[in-house]
Each structure stands twice: as structure tokens, then as C-alpha cells.
Design an enzyme around this catalytic site. Structure first.
Site, PDB file in Angstrom:
ATOM      1  CD  GLU A 250      -2.831  -1.213   0.343  1.00 24.59           C
ATOM      2  OE1 GLU A 250      -2.770  -0.294  -0.655  1.00 24.59           O
ATOM      3  OE2 GLU A 250      -4.110  -1.977   0.471  1.00 24.59           O
TER       4      GLU A 250
ATOM      5  CG  HIS B 282      -4.668   0.909   5.872  1.00 21.14           C
ATOM      6  ND1 HIS B 282      -6.073   0.962   5.847  1.00 21.14           N
ATOM      7  CD2 HIS B 282      -4.442  -0.370   5.209  1.00 21.14           C
ATOM      8  CE1 HIS B 282      -6.699  -0.037   5.071  1.00 21.14           C
ATOM      9  NE2 HIS B 282      -5.632  -1.190   4.541  1.00 21.14           N
TER      10      HIS B 282
ATOM     11  CG  HIS C 182      -7.655  -4.723   7.369  1.00 21.02           C
ATOM     12  ND1 HIS C 182      -7.336  -5.914   6.401  1.00 21.02           N
ATOM     13  CD2 HIS C 182      -7.168  -3.666   6.588  1.00 21.02           C
ATOM     14  CE1 HIS C 182      -6.914  -5.398   5.184  1.00 21.02           C
ATOM     15  NE2 HIS C 182      -6.679  -4.258   5.392  1.00 21.02           N
TER      16      HIS C 182
ATOM     17  CE1 TYR D 208     -13.107  15.012  23.499  1.00 24.31           C
ATOM     18  CE2 TYR D 208     -15.023  13.908  23.804  1.00 24.31           C
ATOM     19  CZ  TYR D 208     -13.896  14.807  24.193  1.00 24.31           C
ATOM     20  OH  TYR D 208     -14.319  15.371  25.460  1.00 24.31           O
TER      21      TYR D 208
ATOM     22  CG  HIS E 204      -9.234  -2.226   2.295  1.00 21.80           C
ATOM     23  ND1 HIS E 204      -8.625  -2.040   1.203  1.00 21.80           N
ATOM     24  CD2 HIS E 204      -8.382  -2.839   3.189  1.00 21.80           C
ATOM     25  CE1 HIS E 204      -7.124  -2.240   1.821  1.00 21.80           C
ATOM     26  NE2 HIS E 204      -7.146  -2.630   2.718  1.00 21.80           N
TER      27      HIS E 204
HETATM   28 ZN    ZN Z   1      -5.637  -2.911   3.832  1.00 23.90          ZN
END
Ligand code: ZN
Length: 216
Positions: free
Chosen positions: A75, A94, A96, A121, A161
Site C-alpha cells: 500500500e 491504515h 482493518h 472528538y 476494507h
Molecule cells: Zn488494507
């Protein structure tokens, strides 16, 4: 201990903390941070947030050349898109994370304002979160979609994702992505019962008081 050595340890410590609390699992998730010389530290491809090795993080120089450590996450174009469009970004994370991913699959989620205004927040730490469409993991089109936002968003949600958040440093980015997951969890817990959301004037008050980037 050098600033880079400290940063390597902090990246691995924060990643393990996210992993240990179930915010990402297996070998999912990736993280990067800007080093003082302008280069980047990036989690390696196939690595687990629970077991990152400070000495094996992928190392890039200021020009984006891979100069050390293991091969980076697939990524990388996603991370590069944030650094290239947001000069103030010092880290990108990133995950999941379960509730955010679940919320991205719900019908009628607002693509331009993914998280409902449930607490101040979420607004303070994330601004308005953009829901991007589904892409195959590692598809360079994800980076192109982030570039298309022209640096105006600090957080995006990749549909089906996971979330991606940029911050001024690695702690800020991790705190903000935890806020995204916590807000998505609240959204799921409360969506069936018509829970009270913050009203327009309350949102504007938070945006103004805390100088939030609130791109329309
Ligand atoms: Zn991912």
C-alpha cells in the site's frame, strides 16, 4: 539514542498496542512515519502489527528511494499520496478495524461525511471523513483517489476494507484512527435506535473552537 531509533521503537510500540486491542489482525494494516531527514519508515509487506521489528522497517530517503530494511507494504502508493498532498503529514496509519469496515458496508452511509456526528472528538481529530469506493488491496488507483482529494482530507475510509488516517506525527495519527474506529462502533451501536446526533450549530462550534479542517 538517536531520534530515528526512538521513532522506530515508537512506531513498533504503537502498532503492537493497536494489534493487542484488536484494531487490526493477522498481517493486516500498515504504518509509516516521517524521519527528521525527510525520509520515511514504513512497515514491511506481510508484517504483523503485533510483531514489527524496529530494525527491519523499510527505510526510504527524502527522494522516495528504498535504501534499507525489508520490502515495504504493497500500500505504499496510498501512503505516498498522503505525504505528497499533505505537507503537514508526519505519519500515516491504515487498519482493518472491524467497526469502521462494518459501517462502510451499511446502506445509505454518506460518502462525503462517513462518520455521523456522535461526539465532538470524532470531529476534532478527523474532520470530515471521505468514504472512497472499493478497490483491490494494493491497487495504485487507491493512491490516485487520495490524490484526487488534493490534501483536503486527513482521513479516508476504503469501503469494505479499512480506514486510513494521516497525522502530524505517529502518535496523532494513531490517536485519530482509534477515534475513527470508536466513532464507527458508536454508530453501529446506536444506528437502530435513532440516537441523538450533534446538531449543525454544535458541530460548527467544535469546528470553529478547535480550528478543524472541515472541507465541504
Ligand atoms: Zn488494507
Amino acid at each position: 539514542m538517536s531520534a530515528e531509533t526512538k521513532l522506530r521503537e515508537l512506531v513498533c510500540y504503537l502498532a503492537k498496542s493497536l494489534f493487542d486491542r484488536g484494531h487490526t489482525h493477522g498481517s493486516t494494516g500498515n504504518i509509516s512515519a516521517r524521519v527528521p531527514d525527510g525520509g520515511l519508515l514504513v512497515s514491511p509487506t506481510g508484517s504483523s502489527f503485533g510483531r514489527l521489528d524496529p530494525g527491519r522497517l523499510s527505510r526510504f530517503d527524502e527522494s522516495g528511494r528504498h535504501i534499507g530494511g525489508d520490502k515495504p507494504t504493497k500500500e505504499m502508493p496510498l501512503h505516498a499520496a498522503f505525504y505528497d498532498t499533505r505537507s503537514q503529514a508526519g505519519a500515516v496509519v491504515h487498519l482493518h478495524s472491524c467497526h469502521a469496515v462494518a459501517w462502510s458496508m451499511m446502506p445509505d452511509v454518506d460518502e462525503d461525511d462517513f462518520l455521523p456526528p456522535l461526539t465532538p472528538y470524532g470531529i476534532m481529530q478527523l474532520g470530515r471523513v471521505k468514504l472512497l469506493p472499493y478497490f483491490r488491496p494494493g491497487d495504485p488507483a487507491i493512491g490516485e483517489a487520495v490524490r484526487g482529494l488534493a490534501g483536503k482530507r486527513t482521513a479516508v475510509m476504503l469501503a469494505n476494507h479499512g480506514p486510513v488516517v494521516a497525522g502530524k506525527d505517529v502518535e496523532a495519527a494513531c490517536n485519530a484512527i482509534e477515534e475513527l474506529e470508536a466513532t464507527a462502533r458508536l454508530a453501529i451501536l446506536t444506528c437502530a435506535c435513532g440516537a441523538r446526533r450533534l446538531k449543525g450549530a454544535e458541530i460548527q462550534d467544535v469546528v470553529t473552537t478547535f480550528n478543524v479542517e472541515w472541507e465541504a
